[in-house]
Design a protein around this motif. Structure first.
Motif, PDB file in Angstrom:
ATOM      1  N   MET A   1       0.847  -1.195   0.000  1.00  0.00           N
ATOM      2  CA  MET A   1       0.000   0.000   0.000  1.00  0.00           C
ATOM      3  C   MET A   1       0.880   1.242   0.000  1.00  0.00           C
ATOM      4  SD  MET A   1      -2.759   1.208   2.893  1.00  0.00           S
ATOM      5  CE  MET A   1      -3.732  -0.246   2.652  1.00  0.00           C
ATOM      6  N   ILE A   2       0.432   2.291  -0.665  1.00  0.00           N
ATOM      7  CA  ILE A   2       1.168   3.557  -0.664  1.00  0.00           C
ATOM      8  C   ILE A   2       1.008   4.223   0.688  1.00  0.00           C
ATOM      9  CG2 ILE A   2       1.350   5.825  -1.738  1.00  0.00           C
ATOM     10  CD1 ILE A   2       0.232   4.593  -4.227  1.00  0.00           C
ATOM     11  N   LYS A   3       2.075   4.692   1.244  1.00  0.00           N
ATOM     12  CA  LYS A   3       2.015   5.328   2.557  1.00  0.00           C
ATOM     13  C   LYS A   3       1.744   6.815   2.380  1.00  0.00           C
ATOM     14  CE  LYS A   3       5.126   1.855   4.423  1.00  0.00           C
ATOM     15  NZ  LYS A   3       6.459   1.580   5.003  1.00  0.00           N
ATOM     16  N   THR A   4       0.478   7.145   2.180  1.00  0.00           N
ATOM     17  CA  THR A   4       0.068   8.545   2.036  1.00  0.00           C
ATOM     18  C   THR A   4      -0.887   8.852   3.179  1.00  0.00           C
ATOM     19  OG1 THR A   4       0.206   8.295  -0.341  1.00  0.00           O
ATOM     20  CG2 THR A   4      -0.928  10.244   0.479  1.00  0.00           C
ATOM     21  N   VAL A   9      -7.245   5.069   3.080  1.00  0.00           N
ATOM     22  CA  VAL A   9      -8.515   4.357   2.894  1.00  0.00           C
ATOM     23  C   VAL A   9      -8.995   4.499   1.458  1.00  0.00           C
ATOM     24  CG1 VAL A   9     -10.932   4.248   3.574  1.00  0.00           C
ATOM     25  CG2 VAL A   9      -9.173   4.600   5.313  1.00  0.00           C
ATOM     26  N   VAL A  10      -8.961   5.727   0.931  1.00  0.00           N
ATOM     27  CA  VAL A  10      -9.377   5.977  -0.442  1.00  0.00           C
ATOM     28  C   VAL A  10      -8.504   5.215  -1.425  1.00  0.00           C
ATOM     29  CG1 VAL A  10      -9.569   7.747  -2.223  1.00  0.00           C
ATOM     30  CG2 VAL A  10     -10.311   8.246   0.098  1.00  0.00           C
ATOM     31  N   LEU A  11      -7.188   5.239  -1.184  1.00  0.00           N
ATOM     32  CA  LEU A  11      -6.252   4.591  -2.087  1.00  0.00           C
ATOM     33  C   LEU A  11      -6.426   3.081  -2.062  1.00  0.00           C
ATOM     34  CD1 LEU A  11      -4.039   4.961  -4.073  1.00  0.00           C
ATOM     35  CD2 LEU A  11      -2.383   5.016  -2.212  1.00  0.00           C
ATOM     36  N   SER A  12      -6.628   2.525  -0.851  1.00  0.00           N
ATOM     37  CA  SER A  12      -6.838   1.083  -0.747  1.00  0.00           C
ATOM     38  C   SER A  12      -8.057   0.656  -1.539  1.00  0.00           C
ATOM     39  CB  SER A  12      -7.010   0.674   0.720  1.00  0.00           C
ATOM     40  OG  SER A  12      -5.846   0.959   1.453  1.00  0.00           O
ATOM     41  N   CYS A  13      -9.090   1.482  -1.505  1.00  0.00           N
ATOM     42  CA  CYS A  13     -10.316   1.183  -2.248  1.00  0.00           C
ATOM     43  C   CYS A  13     -10.030   1.077  -3.729  1.00  0.00           C
ATOM     44  CB  CYS A  13     -11.355   2.269  -1.991  1.00  0.00           C
ATOM     45  SG  CYS A  13     -12.824   2.118  -3.007  1.00  0.00           S
ATOM     46  N   VAL A  41       4.691   1.144  -9.102  1.00  0.00           N
ATOM     47  CA  VAL A  41       3.627   1.479 -10.044  1.00  0.00           C
ATOM     48  C   VAL A  41       2.545   2.287  -9.347  1.00  0.00           C
ATOM     49  CG1 VAL A  41       1.834   0.534 -11.530  1.00  0.00           C
ATOM     50  CG2 VAL A  41       4.078  -0.546 -11.471  1.00  0.00           C
ATOM     51  N   TYR A  42       2.146   1.827  -8.141  1.00  0.00           N
ATOM     52  CA  TYR A  42       1.075   2.504  -7.425  1.00  0.00           C
ATOM     53  C   TYR A  42       1.481   3.899  -6.959  1.00  0.00           C
ATOM     54  CZ  TYR A  42      -1.064  -2.098  -7.350  1.00  0.00           C
ATOM     55  OH  TYR A  42      -1.616  -3.302  -7.707  1.00  0.00           O
ATOM     56  N   ASN A  43       2.777   4.069  -6.645  1.00  0.00           N
ATOM     57  CA  ASN A  43       3.246   5.368  -6.180  1.00  0.00           C
ATOM     58  C   ASN A  43       3.055   6.456  -7.221  1.00  0.00           C
ATOM     59  OD1 ASN A  43       4.169   5.128  -3.498  1.00  0.00           O
ATOM     60  ND2 ASN A  43       5.943   3.951  -4.186  1.00  0.00           N
ATOM     61  N   GLU A  44       2.889   6.058  -8.490  1.00  0.00           N
ATOM     62  CA  GLU A  44       2.757   7.034  -9.559  1.00  0.00           C
ATOM     63  C   GLU A  44       1.308   7.462  -9.783  1.00  0.00           C
ATOM     64  OE1 GLU A  44       4.535   5.141 -12.895  1.00  0.00           O
ATOM     65  OE2 GLU A  44       6.572   5.194 -12.080  1.00  0.00           O
ATOM     66  N   ILE A  45       0.360   6.851  -9.061  1.00  0.00           N
ATOM     67  CA  ILE A  45      -1.045   7.201  -9.228  1.00  0.00           C
ATOM     68  C   ILE A  45      -1.338   8.489  -8.461  1.00  0.00           C
ATOM     69  CG2 ILE A  45      -3.436   6.469  -8.875  1.00  0.00           C
ATOM     70  CD1 ILE A  45      -2.461   3.592  -8.937  1.00  0.00           C
ATOM     71  N   PRO A  46      -1.800   9.550  -9.141  1.00  0.00           N
ATOM     72  CA  PRO A  46      -2.069  10.811  -8.430  1.00  0.00           C
ATOM     73  C   PRO A  46      -3.272  10.687  -7.505  1.00  0.00           C
ATOM     74  CG  PRO A  46      -2.734  10.962 -10.733  1.00  0.00           C
ATOM     75  CD  PRO A  46      -2.039   9.647 -10.580  1.00  0.00           C
ATOM     76  N   VAL A  47      -3.108  11.140  -6.277  1.00  0.00           N
ATOM     77  CA  VAL A  47      -4.153  11.030  -5.263  1.00  0.00           C
ATOM     78  C   VAL A  47      -5.407  11.797  -5.673  1.00  0.00           C
ATOM     79  CG1 VAL A  47      -4.741  11.569  -2.864  1.00  0.00           C
ATOM     80  CG2 VAL A  47      -2.493  10.635  -3.409  1.00  0.00           C
ATOM     81  N   THR A  48      -5.247  12.954  -6.325  1.00  0.00           N
ATOM     82  CA  THR A  48      -6.424  13.740  -6.729  1.00  0.00           C
ATOM     83  C   THR A  48      -7.291  12.978  -7.725  1.00  0.00           C
ATOM     84  OG1 THR A  48      -5.049  14.815  -8.418  1.00  0.00           O
ATOM     85  CG2 THR A  48      -5.344  15.970  -6.301  1.00  0.00           C
TER      86      THR A  48
END
Length: 390
Positions: A1-4, A9-13, A41-48
């Motif tokens: 999981m990305i540690k943001t 919770v949103v990212l895990s979803c 790979v997941y670290n490159e996904i923008p949170v917004t």
């Protein structure tokens, strides 16, 4: 999981969404690889973007006219993500992927029923559809009329032309319209078709080889067939690649190499796998044999690689229609739940560096099969024209 912090919770979803249980052309080059899903790979996904997706998901879930469960919505999201990339990439459900693996790569297929022309109604009708077939599950029944396949209205077409519209690469799709006003139905070509090379020696001593698809043993089979005839007896060989949807890139390269002794056959460019060049090996086999290639607007992919290589090295005279223009490679990425992604990973280029995708191969001489022409007479004329070429 990305540690943001604050967003886990949103990212895990979304990550569960992306790995959840979430294929025109046509002619697919496939290879099986494991899909590596690492943290980078997941670290490159923008949170917004993740937040926007979750917001839209909630709006659809709460307000769409029909109640859609999470599985259905996740499936649609994944399908949209992949199919939106280009006209070839798609998500394969576990059932679709299992079915695809049951066939040899590059096999030719049709749909699970036939079409019969009714002379009284002057329309084509569904025939030979079993009640448990996939098409029957989509509402089709024996006896219903078919108005159009893809962009072709069927009423003025011959049986061979209709059959050609039905066939294509295994797993490819076509759209079928029952009437001018009806909504198109998308069907998957999943019924295997015989792909054996058909050879015919015409009276003018031109050997016609109908190659329906490029498979693992195609080059060896071409070599065996030609060698079964006396070289003094043959004046030329004509490859009939009409409606050939492609197949294996390696088979097209090996087949072209039979008639070339140097130079680039094809090159590929890929962001993830690097660029490659496939060179012809030195040899004198069949070097003095005149070669012709017959193509149409449904000759695609590996068939275009073979045609472009022999055309641009001035080794073959090309006749017919401009080819389809599919110059990309798809790769299969199996997923942990039994599903898979079929995704475009590289692009073909001709020996001269010309792009095939979206452009196709232009014949030296444009000569399509006319509406009223007989197949036998057409091929006789094409072989005569080949013998006139220097």
């Amino acid at each position: 999981m990305i540690k943001t912090h604050g967003k886990s919770v949103v990212l895990s979803c979304l990550l569960m969404c992306l790995s959840h249980s979430a294929w025109s052309a046509v002619s697919t080059e496939m290879a099986l690889d494991e899909l590596e899903m690492d943290e980078q790979v997941y670290n490159e996904i923008p949170v917004t973007s993740i937040q926007e997706f979750v917001q839209i998901y909630g709006i659809v879930k709460d307000n769409y006219i029909q109640d859609k469960n999470d599985d259905v919505l996740f499936q649609q999201a994944i399908q949209g993500l992949v199919s939106g990339l280009d006209r070839y990439s798609r998500y394969l459900s576990p059932e679709d992927y299992k079915q695809l693996r049951e066939y040899t790569e590059g096999d030719l297929a049709s749909i699970d029923f036939d079409l019969h022309f009714n002379p009284q109604l002057k329309q084509w009708m569904v025939q030979g559809l079993s009640p448990d077939a996939d098409s029957a599950k989509q509402g089709l029944r024996n006896g219903v009329t078919v108005y159009k396949i893809d962009d072709q209205v069927l009423s003025a077409l011959k049986r061979e032309q209709v059959r050609d519209l039905l066939t294509g690469a295994i797993g490819s799709t076509l759209t079928l319209q029952l009437s001018a006003q009806s909504v198109p139905i998308t069907l998957v070509r999943n019924t295997k078709v015989d792909t054996e090379i058909k050879s015919t020696l015409h009276s003018n001593q031109v050997l016609v080889l109908q190659v329906k698809v490029f498979q693992q043993d195609t080059a060896n089979e071409i070599k065996r067939i030609i060698e079964s005839y006396s070289t003094n007896r043959l004046k030329a060989v004509l490859f009939d690649l009409r409606n050939n949807p492609g197949g294996l890139l390696s088979a097209a390269v090996e087949s072209a190499d039979l008639f070339l002794n140097q130079g680039i056959i094809v090159s590929t460019k890929s962001r993830s796998e690097g660029n490659q060049q496939f060179q012809a090996l030195p040899g004198i086999e069949f070097q003095n044999l005149k070669v012709g290639i017959l193509i149409n607007n449904r000759s695609a992919s590996a068939a275009e690689v073979f045609t472009a290589a022999l055309k641009e090295h001035n080794r073959a005279w090309v006749v017919g229609e401009k080819s389809y223009g599919k110059g990309v490679v798809q790769k299969l990425f199996p997923l942990s739940n039994g599903s898979a992604l079929q995704m475009t990973v590289s692009q073909y280029f001709s020996p001269s560096g010309n792009m095939i995708e979206g452009h196709g191969i232009q014949p030296h001489f444009t000569y399509p099969l006319g509406q009223d022409a007989r197949e036998e007479s057409y091929l006789d004329h094409v072989t005569d024209l080949l013998l006139l070429q220097k």
